[in-house]
Design an enzyme around this catalytic site. Structure first.
Site, short mmCIF file in Angstrom:
data_model
loop_
_atom_site.label_atom_id
_atom_site.label_comp_id
_atom_site.label_asym_id
_atom_site.label_seq_id
_atom_site.Cartn_x
_atom_site.Cartn_y
_atom_site.Cartn_z
N ASN A 123 20.04 5.02 2.11
CA ASN A 123 20.69 5.20 3.29
C ASN A 123 22.06 4.35 3.28
OD1 ASN A 123 21.38 4.98 5.93
ND2 ASN A 123 19.52 3.63 6.64
N LYS A 153 24.15 4.09 5.39
CA LYS A 153 24.70 3.44 6.68
C LYS A 153 26.03 3.95 7.04
CE LYS A 153 20.85 0.11 6.62
NZ LYS A 153 20.35 -0.85 6.91
N HIS A 211 15.47 4.95 13.20
CA HIS A 211 16.09 3.81 12.30
C HIS A 211 16.28 2.45 13.24
CE1 HIS A 211 18.05 0.80 9.84
NE2 HIS A 211 17.51 1.38 8.65
N GLU A 229 18.27 0.08 13.38
CA GLU A 229 19.61 0.02 13.99
C GLU A 229 20.07 0.85 15.19
OE1 GLU A 229 21.49 0.19 10.13
OE2 GLU A 229 20.39 -1.89 9.67
N GLU A 266 9.82 -0.19 8.05
CA GLU A 266 10.81 -1.12 7.73
C GLU A 266 10.83 -2.22 8.67
OE1 GLU A 266 14.54 1.07 5.78
OE2 GLU A 266 14.69 0.98 7.90
N GLY A 304 18.27 -5.95 5.50
CA GLY A 304 19.81 -6.70 5.14
C GLY A 304 19.66 -8.17 5.15
N SER A 359 15.55 -4.93 2.35
CA SER A 359 15.77 -5.63 1.11
C SER A 359 15.25 -5.36 -0.18
CB SER A 359 15.49 -7.04 1.52
OG SER A 359 16.31 -7.59 2.58
P1 13P Z 1 18.59 -3.11 3.13
O1 13P Z 1 17.91 -2.37 2.03
O2 13P Z 1 19.96 -3.46 3.16
O3 13P Z 1 17.64 -4.34 3.70
O4 13P Z 1 18.38 -1.78 4.49
C1 13P Z 1 17.22 -1.23 4.71
C2 13P Z 1 17.53 -0.29 5.57
O5 13P Z 1 17.68 -0.48 6.66
C3 13P Z 1 17.28 1.32 4.88
O6 13P Z 1 17.07 2.16 5.94
#
Ligand code: 13P
Length: 260
Positions: free
Chosen positions: A9, A11, A97, A99, A169, A175, A215
């Site tokens: 992903n 982003k 997601h 976010e 997740e 992150g 992560s």
């Molecule tokens: P990270 O791998 O940066 O923690 O992000 C995970 C994520 O949100 C994947 O959709």
């Protein structure tokens, strides 16, 4: 055994030219893919077409999107529909997601409509669920997962739900560099599978993939995938560098015993 699914992903990262350079390098490093692993890149909308061209028709690497709207067309300024993504060669779409839930106020009723639209247009939805740190600390992880799954998947037939991939997740792991332990992820995946089995059937649930995200790195992917409860990963930060994404793909292939 379920095929492992590894999804990058991206982003809101990489302009089209960077995306193309990334894909060319990724293809060089992964000329073939093990039959036990499915690899997907999910760039921003603006790079989908360039990435599709760079992948070409023969690449085993597949294309995914990070979001979509549920209507097919119309006066929805700024939105992108399932037929548009399908037309660009997307096979997967990430939905719900955290976010999108926290930054853009997305709620389960709209996520449910998006899943329905994705399935109608033969896109494979990857439904993200996961608890916050406060919810985990309160001991309500299972309740949160149950509620998110019920709300997002209510009204679907078992056959429709079978077409959905779930990504667990935990928000506190995204992150932060602080991945869930394999035990924490396995416990959550067992809860998710139990909830799915109660709304569909154990036979359907057995075929469904549940990914872990938060992560994930080349260093921890092997221990996460050591459990057969974890069917792959949704990767953020570590998918932005070709080296780490390709390493993850190689480690996963080796762990599931066929080399890339
Ligand atoms: P990270 O791998 O940066 O923690 O992000 C995970 C994520 O949100 C994947 O959709």
């Amino acid at each position: 055994m379920r095929t492992v699914l590894i999804v990058g992903n991206w982003k809101m990262n990489k302009i089209a030219s960077e995306a193309v350079a990334f894909v060319h390098e990724l293809k060089e490093r992964l000329p073939t893919l093990s039959a036990t692993v499915e690899l997907v890149v999910a760039p921003p909308f603006t790079a989908l077409e360039s990435v599709r061209m760079a992948l070409g028709t023969s690449s085993p690497i597949q294309l995914g999107a990070q979001n979509m709207f549920w209507e097919e067309s119309g006066a929805y300024t700024g939105e992108v529909s399932a037929p548009m993504l399908k037309d660009l060669g997307c096979r997967y779409v990430i939905l719900g997601h955290s976010e999108r839930r926290t930054l853009f106020g997305e709620q389960s009723d709209s996520i449910q409509k998006k899943i329905r639209a994705a399935l109608k247009h033969e896109l494979r939805p990857i439904l993200c669920v996961g608890e916050s740190l406060a919810q985990r600390d309160k001991g309500s992880t299972d309740d949160v997962l149950m509620q998110q799954l019920h709300e997002s998947l209510s009204g679907f037939t078992g056959e429709a739900i079978a077409g959905v991939t779930i990504a667990y997740e935990p928000i506190w792991a995204i992150g932060t560099g602080k991945s869930a332990t394999t035990e924490q992820a396995v416990a959550a995946h067992r809860t998710i599978r139990r909830v799915l089995a109660s709304t569909t059937s154990p036979a359907i649930t057995d075929c469904m993939r549940i990914l872990y995200g938060g992560s994930v790195t080349p260093e921890n992917i092997e221990s996460l995938l050591a459990s057969d409860q974890i069917d792959g990963a949704l990767i953020g930060g570590a998918c932005l560098q070709v080296e780490s994404f390709a390493t993850i793909a190689r480690v996963v292939s080796a762990a599931r015993s066929i080399g890339v």
